[in-house]
Scaffold this active site. Sequence first.
Site, PDB file in Angstrom:
ATOM      1  N   GLU A  14      24.963  34.691  25.120  1.00  0.00           N
ATOM      2  CA  GLU A  14      23.877  35.456  24.970  1.00  0.00           C
ATOM      3  C   GLU A  14      23.092  35.198  23.712  1.00  0.00           C
ATOM      4  O   GLU A  14      22.419  36.185  23.282  1.00  0.00           O
ATOM      5  CB  GLU A  14      24.187  36.866  25.174  1.00  0.00           C
ATOM      6  CG  GLU A  14      24.975  37.212  26.455  1.00  0.00           C
ATOM      7  CD  GLU A  14      25.378  38.370  26.576  1.00  0.00           C
ATOM      8  OE1 GLU A  14      24.598  39.451  26.507  1.00  0.00           O
ATOM      9  OE2 GLU A  14      26.706  38.717  26.782  1.00  0.00           O
ATOM     10  N   SER A 140      25.504  40.713  30.080  1.00  0.00           N
ATOM     11  CA  SER A 140      23.915  40.476  30.480  1.00  0.00           C
ATOM     12  C   SER A 140      24.082  39.646  31.774  1.00  0.00           C
ATOM     13  O   SER A 140      23.310  38.944  31.930  1.00  0.00           O
ATOM     14  CB  SER A 140      23.232  39.133  29.396  1.00  0.00           C
ATOM     15  OG  SER A 140      22.702  40.027  28.227  1.00  0.00           O
ATOM     16  N   TYR A 205      15.347  39.445  31.255  1.00  0.00           N
ATOM     17  CA  TYR A 205      14.897  38.791  30.336  1.00  0.00           C
ATOM     18  C   TYR A 205      13.614  38.257  30.589  1.00  0.00           C
ATOM     19  O   TYR A 205      13.011  37.561  29.822  1.00  0.00           O
ATOM     20  CB  TYR A 205      15.696  38.029  29.530  1.00  0.00           C
ATOM     21  CG  TYR A 205      17.035  38.884  29.010  1.00  0.00           C
ATOM     22  CD1 TYR A 205      16.878  39.811  28.136  1.00  0.00           C
ATOM     23  CD2 TYR A 205      18.316  38.760  29.529  1.00  0.00           C
ATOM     24  CE1 TYR A 205      18.160  40.799  27.913  1.00  0.00           C
ATOM     25  CE2 TYR A 205      19.407  39.358  29.273  1.00  0.00           C
ATOM     26  CZ  TYR A 205      19.290  40.330  28.436  1.00  0.00           C
ATOM     27  OH  TYR A 205      20.243  41.211  28.009  1.00  0.00           O
ATOM     28  N   ARG A 244      24.573  52.057  26.688  1.00  0.00           N
ATOM     29  CA  ARG A 244      23.821  52.051  28.004  1.00  0.00           C
ATOM     30  C   ARG A 244      24.914  51.920  29.334  1.00  0.00           C
ATOM     31  O   ARG A 244      25.762  50.937  29.244  1.00  0.00           O
ATOM     32  CB  ARG A 244      22.810  50.922  28.171  1.00  0.00           C
ATOM     33  CG  ARG A 244      21.735  51.034  29.371  1.00  0.00           C
ATOM     34  CD  ARG A 244      21.135  49.815  29.556  1.00  0.00           C
ATOM     35  NE  ARG A 244      21.896  48.867  30.357  1.00  0.00           N
ATOM     36  CZ  ARG A 244      22.075  47.580  29.802  1.00  0.00           C
ATOM     37  NH1 ARG A 244      21.585  47.134  28.710  1.00  0.00           N
ATOM     38  NH2 ARG A 244      22.892  46.677  30.646  1.00  0.00           N
ATOM     39  N   ASP A 246      25.496  51.063  33.285  1.00  0.00           N
ATOM     40  CA  ASP A 246      25.154  50.628  34.438  1.00  0.00           C
ATOM     41  C   ASP A 246      25.936  50.939  35.533  1.00  0.00           C
ATOM     42  O   ASP A 246      27.011  50.929  35.779  1.00  0.00           O
ATOM     43  CB  ASP A 246      25.173  49.015  34.362  1.00  0.00           C
ATOM     44  CG  ASP A 246      24.540  48.374  33.252  1.00  0.00           C
ATOM     45  OD1 ASP A 246      23.737  48.994  32.423  1.00  0.00           O
ATOM     46  OD2 ASP A 246      24.820  47.292  32.918  1.00  0.00           O
ATOM     47  N   GLU A 263      29.787  49.167  34.474  1.00  0.00           N
ATOM     48  CA  GLU A 263      30.145  48.800  32.863  1.00  0.00           C
ATOM     49  C   GLU A 263      29.275  49.915  32.021  1.00  0.00           C
ATOM     50  O   GLU A 263      28.066  50.351  32.262  1.00  0.00           O
ATOM     51  CB  GLU A 263      30.085  47.427  32.547  1.00  0.00           C
ATOM     52  CG  GLU A 263      28.742  46.903  32.600  1.00  0.00           C
ATOM     53  CD  GLU A 263      28.538  45.266  32.334  1.00  0.00           C
ATOM     54  OE1 GLU A 263      29.480  44.893  31.598  1.00  0.00           O
ATOM     55  OE2 GLU A 263      27.601  44.622  32.778  1.00  0.00           O
ATOM     56  N   ASN A 265      27.742  49.253  28.212  1.00  0.00           N
ATOM     57  CA  ASN A 265      27.404  48.252  27.136  1.00  0.00           C
ATOM     58  C   ASN A 265      27.176  48.799  25.920  1.00  0.00           C
ATOM     59  O   ASN A 265      26.533  49.733  25.662  1.00  0.00           O
ATOM     60  CB  ASN A 265      26.091  47.704  27.428  1.00  0.00           C
ATOM     61  CG  ASN A 265      25.980  46.972  28.803  1.00  0.00           C
ATOM     62  OD1 ASN A 265      26.260  45.832  28.821  1.00  0.00           O
ATOM     63  ND2 ASN A 265      25.671  47.702  30.047  1.00  0.00           N
ATOM     64  N   GLY A 269      20.729  45.497  24.856  1.00  0.00           N
ATOM     65  CA  GLY A 269      19.487  44.714  24.317  1.00  0.00           C
ATOM     66  C   GLY A 269      18.369  45.715  23.604  1.00  0.00           C
ATOM     67  O   GLY A 269      18.155  46.808  24.090  1.00  0.00           O
TER      68      GLY A 269
END
Length: 302
Positions: A14, A140, A205, A244, A246, A263, A265, A269
Site C-alpha cells: 500500500e 485496502s 483509489y 474506520r 467495514d 474489519e 482499520n 486512508g
Amino acid sequence: MKHVAVLMGGWSAEREVSINSGLACTEALKKSGYRVTPVDAGRNIAQTLAEIRPDVCFNALHGRYGEDGYIQGVLEIMGIPYTHSGVLASALAMDKPVAKTLFKAAGIPVADGRVFTRREIQDGARYDKPYVVKPLNEGSSVGVTIILDGENMSLQDLPWSFGEKVLVETFIPGREIQVAVMGDGALGAVEIRPLGRFYDYEAKYTDGKAEHLMPAPLDPEDYEEALRLALLAHRTLGCRGVSRSDLRFDDTGEGRGKFYMLETNTQPGMTSLSLVPEIAGHCGISFEELVCWIVEDASCDR
C-alpha cells in the site's frame, strides 16, 4: 510551534496510497501552522527520526510494518508520541483471524470462515461457495478474491503471494457500509456502491469507480446499529484516535437485515477519495480540522 514528522510510503503493498495520504496530511498541517517534515519511511526510520527530532509523528503508513504494531513499537521505544492506535490494538486489528475472534467474543457478528495453509490448499482443500479469500494481514483489499456460486474456480486456482496462510470466509451478500469513529464516538456511516464486483483496491483509489452515499440510506434503527457496532469494535480492539470499520449489511432475505463486521482499520486512508474525511466533512469537520485533531490526540501507550 509543534514539529510533526509525517511518516508515509514504506515498503508494503500500500505504499502508493500511503504517500497520497501523507502528502495530503502534510499540506493540511502546514496550512494549520505546524512545522512539518515529510518522511518516506525506510528501514532506517529510527535513525531518521533521531536526526530530525520531531515532537510527534503523524503515522500515514498503511499496510504491513505501518499499521500492524511494528512502527508503533519503534516509536514507543523512542518515546515519540504518534497518531492512531498503539502497538497492541494495531497488531490485533491487522491480524484478521485474531480480530474476528475478539469481535465474536464481544457479540459482534462476523462471517464464518477458517484459515487454510498453503499445504492444505495444495492437498485439495475445499470451501463451500460463495466465499471470499483474504490475506491474513493486508489492507485496502489487497489480495482479496471473491468466488461466487457457479464460477469454475477453486482455491487451487488462485494466485498466492501473501504468505503461507489465507483466510477464507463465507461471502455475505448485501450492502457495503463503512463507519468512522473519532475518539469516543462514532461520526457516521456511508454506503459504498462499487461499479465492479466489490469495493476493491481500484474502486477505493480511482475516482468514478464507486458511488458514495452519505449518510448511508438505512432505517434509523439500522443506522444506529451500524454506529454501535463500529464503536464497540473500536473499543474491543483498544483503538485510539480515528478508526474506520467495514461492515456488510445483509438485507437480501425476509425481515430485518443483519450487519456483519468485516474489519476495523486503525489507520484509515486520508486521500481525496477516503471515507473518514468524507464522513467527517458531513459532520462539519473540515479535512484540516480532522488532521489537526489527530495530531493533538497523539500519544504513546506507556
